[in-house]
Design a protein around this motif. Structure first.
Motif, PDB file in Angstrom:
ATOM      1  N   LEU A  67      -8.852 -14.414 -46.082  1.00  0.00           N
ATOM      2  CA  LEU A  67      -9.392 -14.615 -45.131  1.00  0.00           C
ATOM      3  C   LEU A  67     -10.828 -15.620 -45.446  1.00  0.00           C
ATOM      4  O   LEU A  67     -10.741 -16.186 -44.143  1.00  0.00           O
ATOM      5  CB  LEU A  67      -9.911 -13.182 -44.855  1.00  0.00           C
ATOM      6  CG  LEU A  67     -11.019 -13.197 -43.581  1.00  0.00           C
ATOM      7  CD1 LEU A  67     -10.333 -13.369 -42.339  1.00  0.00           C
ATOM      8  CD2 LEU A  67     -11.761 -11.841 -43.697  1.00  0.00           C
ATOM      9  N   LEU A  68     -11.064 -15.920 -46.388  1.00  0.00           N
ATOM     10  CA  LEU A  68     -12.156 -16.625 -46.536  1.00  0.00           C
ATOM     11  C   LEU A  68     -11.762 -18.292 -46.326  1.00  0.00           C
ATOM     12  O   LEU A  68     -12.458 -18.958 -45.927  1.00  0.00           O
ATOM     13  CB  LEU A  68     -12.973 -16.553 -47.999  1.00  0.00           C
ATOM     14  CG  LEU A  68     -13.784 -15.206 -47.969  1.00  0.00           C
ATOM     15  CD1 LEU A  68     -14.511 -14.889 -49.379  1.00  0.00           C
ATOM     16  CD2 LEU A  68     -15.034 -15.567 -47.169  1.00  0.00           C
ATOM     17  N   ILE A  69     -10.522 -18.411 -47.002  1.00  0.00           N
ATOM     18  CA  ILE A  69      -9.795 -19.748 -47.168  1.00  0.00           C
ATOM     19  C   ILE A  69      -9.522 -19.914 -45.721  1.00  0.00           C
ATOM     20  O   ILE A  69      -9.785 -21.273 -45.212  1.00  0.00           O
ATOM     21  CB  ILE A  69      -8.629 -19.656 -47.980  1.00  0.00           C
ATOM     22  CG1 ILE A  69      -9.154 -19.677 -49.469  1.00  0.00           C
ATOM     23  CG2 ILE A  69      -7.944 -20.963 -47.793  1.00  0.00           C
ATOM     24  CD1 ILE A  69      -7.586 -19.202 -50.351  1.00  0.00           C
ATOM     25  N   TRP A  70      -8.993 -19.062 -45.112  1.00  0.00           N
ATOM     26  CA  TRP A  70      -8.674 -19.338 -43.593  1.00  0.00           C
ATOM     27  C   TRP A  70     -10.076 -19.839 -42.678  1.00  0.00           C
ATOM     28  O   TRP A  70     -10.022 -20.592 -41.821  1.00  0.00           O
ATOM     29  CB  TRP A  70      -7.971 -18.165 -42.893  1.00  0.00           C
ATOM     30  CG  TRP A  70      -7.688 -18.626 -41.419  1.00  0.00           C
ATOM     31  CD1 TRP A  70      -6.641 -19.181 -40.965  1.00  0.00           C
ATOM     32  CD2 TRP A  70      -8.475 -17.942 -40.285  1.00  0.00           C
ATOM     33  NE1 TRP A  70      -6.733 -19.194 -39.636  1.00  0.00           N
ATOM     34  CE2 TRP A  70      -7.772 -18.293 -39.118  1.00  0.00           C
ATOM     35  CE3 TRP A  70      -9.325 -16.989 -40.357  1.00  0.00           C
ATOM     36  CZ2 TRP A  70      -8.200 -18.016 -38.018  1.00  0.00           C
ATOM     37  CZ3 TRP A  70      -9.863 -16.863 -38.840  1.00  0.00           C
ATOM     38  CH2 TRP A  70      -9.277 -17.212 -37.792  1.00  0.00           C
ATOM     39  N   LEU A  71     -11.209 -18.990 -42.907  1.00  0.00           N
ATOM     40  CA  LEU A  71     -12.411 -19.101 -42.193  1.00  0.00           C
ATOM     41  C   LEU A  71     -12.995 -20.650 -42.510  1.00  0.00           C
ATOM     42  O   LEU A  71     -13.426 -21.229 -41.731  1.00  0.00           O
ATOM     43  CB  LEU A  71     -13.367 -18.052 -42.322  1.00  0.00           C
ATOM     44  CG  LEU A  71     -12.946 -16.723 -41.755  1.00  0.00           C
ATOM     45  CD1 LEU A  71     -13.936 -15.503 -42.412  1.00  0.00           C
ATOM     46  CD2 LEU A  71     -13.091 -16.629 -40.331  1.00  0.00           C
ATOM     47  N   TRP A  72     -12.820 -20.576 -43.873  1.00  0.00           N
ATOM     48  CA  TRP A  72     -13.249 -22.178 -44.270  1.00  0.00           C
ATOM     49  C   TRP A  72     -12.382 -23.313 -43.748  1.00  0.00           C
ATOM     50  O   TRP A  72     -13.173 -24.388 -43.092  1.00  0.00           O
ATOM     51  CB  TRP A  72     -13.241 -22.360 -45.755  1.00  0.00           C
ATOM     52  CG  TRP A  72     -13.764 -23.436 -46.217  1.00  0.00           C
ATOM     53  CD1 TRP A  72     -13.097 -24.699 -46.618  1.00  0.00           C
ATOM     54  CD2 TRP A  72     -15.116 -23.950 -46.332  1.00  0.00           C
ATOM     55  NE1 TRP A  72     -14.034 -25.472 -46.988  1.00  0.00           N
ATOM     56  CE2 TRP A  72     -15.326 -25.154 -46.916  1.00  0.00           C
ATOM     57  CE3 TRP A  72     -16.376 -23.250 -46.086  1.00  0.00           C
ATOM     58  CZ2 TRP A  72     -16.302 -26.120 -47.036  1.00  0.00           C
ATOM     59  CZ3 TRP A  72     -17.613 -24.048 -46.422  1.00  0.00           C
ATOM     60  CH2 TRP A  72     -17.638 -25.477 -46.853  1.00  0.00           C
ATOM     61  N   GLN A  73     -11.186 -23.131 -43.715  1.00  0.00           N
ATOM     62  CA  GLN A  73     -10.329 -24.251 -42.828  1.00  0.00           C
ATOM     63  C   GLN A  73     -10.642 -24.330 -41.380  1.00  0.00           C
ATOM     64  O   GLN A  73     -10.537 -25.360 -40.816  1.00  0.00           O
ATOM     65  CB  GLN A  73      -8.740 -23.953 -43.515  1.00  0.00           C
ATOM     66  CG  GLN A  73      -8.538 -24.160 -44.744  1.00  0.00           C
ATOM     67  CD  GLN A  73      -6.871 -23.959 -44.882  1.00  0.00           C
ATOM     68  OE1 GLN A  73      -6.298 -23.114 -44.180  1.00  0.00           O
ATOM     69  NE2 GLN A  73      -6.502 -24.700 -46.011  1.00  0.00           N
ATOM     70  N   THR A  74     -10.717 -23.044 -40.950  1.00  0.00           N
ATOM     71  CA  THR A  74     -10.896 -23.235 -39.537  1.00  0.00           C
ATOM     72  C   THR A  74     -12.320 -23.685 -38.978  1.00  0.00           C
ATOM     73  O   THR A  74     -12.552 -24.646 -38.003  1.00  0.00           O
ATOM     74  CB  THR A  74     -10.544 -21.630 -38.805  1.00  0.00           C
ATOM     75  OG1 THR A  74      -9.508 -21.375 -39.164  1.00  0.00           O
ATOM     76  CG2 THR A  74     -10.837 -21.715 -37.342  1.00  0.00           C
ATOM     77  N   TYR A  75     -13.590 -23.393 -39.532  1.00  0.00           N
ATOM     78  CA  TYR A  75     -14.755 -23.504 -39.234  1.00  0.00           C
ATOM     79  C   TYR A  75     -15.695 -24.094 -40.049  1.00  0.00           C
ATOM     80  O   TYR A  75     -16.727 -24.482 -39.745  1.00  0.00           O
ATOM     81  CB  TYR A  75     -15.551 -22.060 -39.241  1.00  0.00           C
ATOM     82  CG  TYR A  75     -14.746 -21.096 -37.876  1.00  0.00           C
ATOM     83  CD1 TYR A  75     -14.641 -21.665 -36.342  1.00  0.00           C
ATOM     84  CD2 TYR A  75     -13.974 -20.021 -38.332  1.00  0.00           C
ATOM     85  CE1 TYR A  75     -13.910 -20.872 -35.742  1.00  0.00           C
ATOM     86  CE2 TYR A  75     -13.219 -19.262 -37.275  1.00  0.00           C
ATOM     87  CZ  TYR A  75     -13.570 -19.699 -35.864  1.00  0.00           C
ATOM     88  OH  TYR A  75     -12.745 -18.658 -35.091  1.00  0.00           O
ATOM     89  N   GLY A  76     -14.991 -24.583 -41.400  1.00  0.00           N
ATOM     90  CA  GLY A  76     -15.774 -25.382 -42.315  1.00  0.00           C
ATOM     91  C   GLY A  76     -15.906 -26.708 -41.735  1.00  0.00           C
ATOM     92  O   GLY A  76     -15.430 -27.068 -40.782  1.00  0.00           O
ATOM     93  N   PRO A  77     -16.400 -27.641 -42.535  1.00  0.00           N
ATOM     94  CA  PRO A  77     -16.840 -29.129 -42.440  1.00  0.00           C
ATOM     95  C   PRO A  77     -15.384 -29.690 -42.295  1.00  0.00           C
ATOM     96  O   PRO A  77     -14.436 -29.430 -43.046  1.00  0.00           O
ATOM     97  CB  PRO A  77     -17.617 -29.579 -43.545  1.00  0.00           C
ATOM     98  CG  PRO A  77     -17.462 -28.568 -44.623  1.00  0.00           C
ATOM     99  CD  PRO A  77     -17.047 -27.337 -44.223  1.00  0.00           C
ATOM    100  N   LYS A  78     -14.979 -30.561 -41.532  1.00  0.00           N
ATOM    101  CA  LYS A  78     -13.759 -31.017 -41.323  1.00  0.00           C
ATOM    102  C   LYS A  78     -14.058 -32.549 -41.962  1.00  0.00           C
ATOM    103  O   LYS A  78     -14.946 -32.929 -42.241  1.00  0.00           O
ATOM    104  CB  LYS A  78     -13.546 -31.634 -39.851  1.00  0.00           C
ATOM    105  CG  LYS A  78     -13.829 -30.409 -38.778  1.00  0.00           C
ATOM    106  CD  LYS A  78     -12.568 -29.535 -39.067  1.00  0.00           C
ATOM    107  CE  LYS A  78     -12.663 -28.183 -38.068  1.00  0.00           C
ATOM    108  NZ  LYS A  78     -11.902 -27.198 -38.816  1.00  0.00           N
ATOM    109  N   ARG A  79     -12.908 -33.052 -42.693  1.00  0.00           N
ATOM    110  CA  ARG A  79     -12.612 -34.154 -43.524  1.00  0.00           C
ATOM    111  C   ARG A  79     -12.318 -35.251 -42.725  1.00  0.00           C
ATOM    112  O   ARG A  79     -11.550 -35.411 -41.708  1.00  0.00           O
ATOM    113  CB  ARG A  79     -11.617 -33.862 -44.639  1.00  0.00           C
ATOM    114  CG  ARG A  79     -12.336 -32.792 -45.611  1.00  0.00           C
ATOM    115  CD  ARG A  79     -11.223 -32.886 -46.618  1.00  0.00           C
ATOM    116  NE  ARG A  79     -11.566 -31.507 -47.397  1.00  0.00           N
ATOM    117  CZ  ARG A  79     -11.383 -31.579 -48.765  1.00  0.00           C
ATOM    118  NH1 ARG A  79     -10.613 -32.203 -49.373  1.00  0.00           N
ATOM    119  NH2 ARG A  79     -11.630 -30.237 -49.458  1.00  0.00           N
TER     120      ARG A  79
END
Length: 79
Positions: A67-79
């Motif tokens: 869940l944390l990985i998904w949240l990071w990929q969805t809402y985290g900084p974009k590369r």
């Protein structure tokens, strides 16, 4: 002693979660993901399902880390 178990379970859960989500992360990040996932997933799983024991905590840790990985990929900084 419980902190050591949390790190061990977190490392294993983080490793499994990063492999399932196809994420390449260093050791510290993997452990951090697993430990945070263990806290989030373990507590939520135990509360919602009223399941106790290390197996429920381990499964919850993997689910929480994913869940944390998904949240990071969805809402985290974009590369």
């Amino acid at each position: 002693m419980q902190v050591i178990w949390l790190i061990i379970i977190g490392a294993a859960a983080g490793f499994i979660a990063t492999r399932l989500m196809k994420i390449e992360a260093d050791l510290i990040t993997t452990i951090a993901i697993g430990v945070l996932g263990a806290l989030v997933g373990g507590l939520v799983l135990r509360i919602l399902l009223a399941v106790t024991g290390w197996a429920a905590g381990f499964i919850g840790a993997i689910l929480g880390a994913m869940l944390l990985i998904w949240l990071w990929q969805t809402y985290g900084p974009k590369r």
